[in-house]
Design a protein around this motif. Structure first.
Motif, short mmCIF file in Angstrom:
data_model
loop_
_atom_site.label_atom_id
_atom_site.label_comp_id
_atom_site.label_asym_id
_atom_site.label_seq_id
_atom_site.Cartn_x
_atom_site.Cartn_y
_atom_site.Cartn_z
N PHE A 33 -76.56 5.49 -43.89
CA PHE A 33 -77.68 6.37 -44.25
C PHE A 33 -79.02 5.70 -44.03
O PHE A 33 -80.01 6.35 -43.71
CB PHE A 33 -77.59 6.82 -45.71
N LYS A 34 -79.05 4.38 -44.24
CA LYS A 34 -80.31 3.63 -44.14
C LYS A 34 -80.56 3.07 -42.74
O LYS A 34 -81.63 2.54 -42.46
CB LYS A 34 -80.31 2.47 -45.15
N MET A 35 -79.58 3.19 -41.86
CA MET A 35 -79.75 2.68 -40.50
C MET A 35 -80.84 3.46 -39.78
O MET A 35 -81.08 4.63 -40.05
CB MET A 35 -78.44 2.78 -39.72
N ASN A 36 -81.48 2.79 -38.84
CA ASN A 36 -82.52 3.41 -38.03
C ASN A 36 -81.85 4.38 -37.05
O ASN A 36 -80.98 3.99 -36.28
CB ASN A 36 -83.26 2.29 -37.28
N PHE A 37 -82.25 5.65 -37.08
CA PHE A 37 -81.62 6.64 -36.21
C PHE A 37 -81.77 6.29 -34.73
O PHE A 37 -80.86 6.52 -33.94
CB PHE A 37 -82.14 8.06 -36.46
N SER A 38 -82.91 5.70 -34.36
CA SER A 38 -83.12 5.39 -32.93
C SER A 38 -82.08 4.41 -32.41
O SER A 38 -81.68 4.49 -31.25
CB SER A 38 -84.54 4.88 -32.69
N GLY A 39 -81.59 3.51 -33.26
CA GLY A 39 -80.54 2.58 -32.85
C GLY A 39 -79.22 3.29 -32.59
O GLY A 39 -78.52 3.01 -31.62
N ILE A 40 -78.90 4.23 -33.45
CA ILE A 40 -77.67 5.02 -33.28
C ILE A 40 -77.80 5.90 -32.04
O ILE A 40 -76.85 6.04 -31.26
CB ILE A 40 -77.39 5.84 -34.54
N TYR A 41 -78.97 6.46 -31.85
CA TYR A 41 -79.24 7.30 -30.68
C TYR A 41 -78.99 6.52 -29.39
O TYR A 41 -78.34 7.04 -28.46
CB TYR A 41 -80.68 7.81 -30.77
N LYS A 42 -79.45 5.27 -29.33
CA LYS A 42 -79.21 4.44 -28.14
C LYS A 42 -77.72 4.27 -27.90
O LYS A 42 -77.25 4.30 -26.75
CB LYS A 42 -79.89 3.08 -28.30
N MET A 43 -76.94 4.10 -28.97
CA MET A 43 -75.49 3.95 -28.82
C MET A 43 -74.85 5.24 -28.31
O MET A 43 -73.92 5.20 -27.50
CB MET A 43 -74.86 3.51 -30.14
N TYR A 44 -75.35 6.39 -28.78
CA TYR A 44 -74.84 7.67 -28.28
C TYR A 44 -75.08 7.79 -26.78
O TYR A 44 -74.20 8.21 -26.03
CB TYR A 44 -75.52 8.85 -28.99
N ILE A 45 -76.28 7.42 -26.34
CA ILE A 45 -76.61 7.50 -24.91
C ILE A 45 -75.71 6.57 -24.11
O ILE A 45 -75.16 6.96 -23.07
CB ILE A 45 -78.10 7.17 -24.67
N GLU A 46 -75.55 5.34 -24.60
CA GLU A 46 -74.68 4.38 -23.89
C GLU A 46 -73.25 4.91 -23.78
O GLU A 46 -72.63 4.80 -22.72
CB GLU A 46 -74.70 3.03 -24.61
N LYS A 47 -72.74 5.46 -24.87
CA LYS A 47 -71.37 6.01 -24.85
C LYS A 47 -71.26 7.12 -23.82
O LYS A 47 -70.31 7.17 -23.04
CB LYS A 47 -71.01 6.53 -26.25
N ALA A 48 -72.24 8.02 -23.80
CA ALA A 48 -72.23 9.14 -22.86
C ALA A 48 -72.31 8.64 -21.42
O ALA A 48 -71.55 9.08 -20.55
CB ALA A 48 -73.38 10.09 -23.16
N GLU A 49 -73.24 7.71 -21.17
CA GLU A 49 -73.44 7.22 -19.80
C GLU A 49 -72.24 6.45 -19.27
O GLU A 49 -71.96 6.48 -18.07
CB GLU A 49 -74.73 6.41 -19.72
N ARG A 50 -71.52 5.77 -20.15
CA ARG A 50 -70.29 5.07 -19.72
C ARG A 50 -69.27 6.06 -19.18
O ARG A 50 -68.40 5.70 -18.38
CB ARG A 50 -69.67 4.29 -20.89
N LYS A 51 -69.37 7.30 -19.63
CA LYS A 51 -68.42 8.34 -19.21
C LYS A 51 -69.07 9.33 -18.23
O LYS A 51 -68.65 10.48 -18.10
CB LYS A 51 -67.90 9.10 -20.43
N ASP A 52 -70.12 8.86 -17.54
CA ASP A 52 -70.82 9.67 -16.53
C ASP A 52 -71.44 10.94 -17.08
O ASP A 52 -71.52 11.95 -16.40
CB ASP A 52 -69.89 9.99 -15.35
N ARG A 53 -71.89 10.90 -18.32
CA ARG A 53 -72.66 11.99 -18.91
C ARG A 53 -74.10 11.49 -19.04
O ARG A 53 -74.39 10.32 -18.76
CB ARG A 53 -72.09 12.42 -20.27
N THR A 54 -75.02 12.35 -19.48
CA THR A 54 -76.44 11.99 -19.41
C THR A 54 -77.14 11.98 -20.77
O THR A 54 -76.68 12.61 -21.73
CB THR A 54 -77.19 12.98 -18.51
N LYS A 55 -78.28 11.30 -20.79
CA LYS A 55 -79.16 11.29 -21.96
C LYS A 55 -79.58 12.72 -22.27
O LYS A 55 -79.67 13.11 -23.44
CB LYS A 55 -80.37 10.40 -21.69
N GLU A 56 -79.85 13.51 -21.25
CA GLU A 56 -80.27 14.90 -21.43
C GLU A 56 -79.20 15.71 -22.17
O GLU A 56 -79.52 16.56 -23.00
CB GLU A 56 -80.62 15.55 -20.08
N GLU A 57 -77.94 15.44 -21.85
CA GLU A 57 -76.86 16.14 -22.55
C GLU A 57 -76.80 15.72 -24.02
O GLU A 57 -76.58 16.55 -24.90
CB GLU A 57 -75.52 15.89 -21.86
#
Length: 114
Positions: free
Chosen positions: A5-29
């Motif tokens: 709950f106290k984690m910085n959302f922007s850090g989690i957001y970066k992990m979401y993007i990395e996970k998506a991009e590893r699977k050939d999906r995009t930041k826009e998605e």
């Protein structure tokens, strides 16, 4: 209270993007999923990232959680999302589940419950 709950959302957001991009999906998605779930638009979302808000604040200030969240079902991190009792943790897991579906190659129409 969960430490996520106290984690910085922007850090989690970066992990979401990395996970998506590893699977050939995009930041826009990833952004489209976040906007769909929370009601943020590009400007309000960018403002939250710049303020480096916590996960708790990010969801507390979300303009409008999507009314279709009840359609998000399944298991993420060993928990069935529809059975999570803490409202904030459930919102976090909804987002985790949608990003997981994106990384698994689901079509956006299905992810966004259209």
């Amino acid at each position: 209270m969960s430490r996520v709950f106290k984690m910085n959302f922007s850090g989690i957001y970066k992990m979401y993007i990395e996970k998506a991009e590893r699977k050939d999906r995009t930041k826009e998605e990833v952004d489209e999923i976040i906007y769909w779930l929370t009601g943020y638009d590009d400007a309000s979302f960018q403002a939250q990232l710049e303020k480096e808000v916590s996960v708790e604040t990010f969801f507390a200030e979300a303009p409008q959680m999507n009314e279709k969240t009840a359609l998000i079902k399944g298991v993420i991190c060993g928990y069935r999302v529809e059975d999570i009792e803490d409202p904030l943790m459930q919102k976090i897991r909804y987002l985790d589940k949608l990003i997981d579906e994106l990384a698994k190659g689901k079509k956006m129409e299905k992810i966004l419950r259209k």
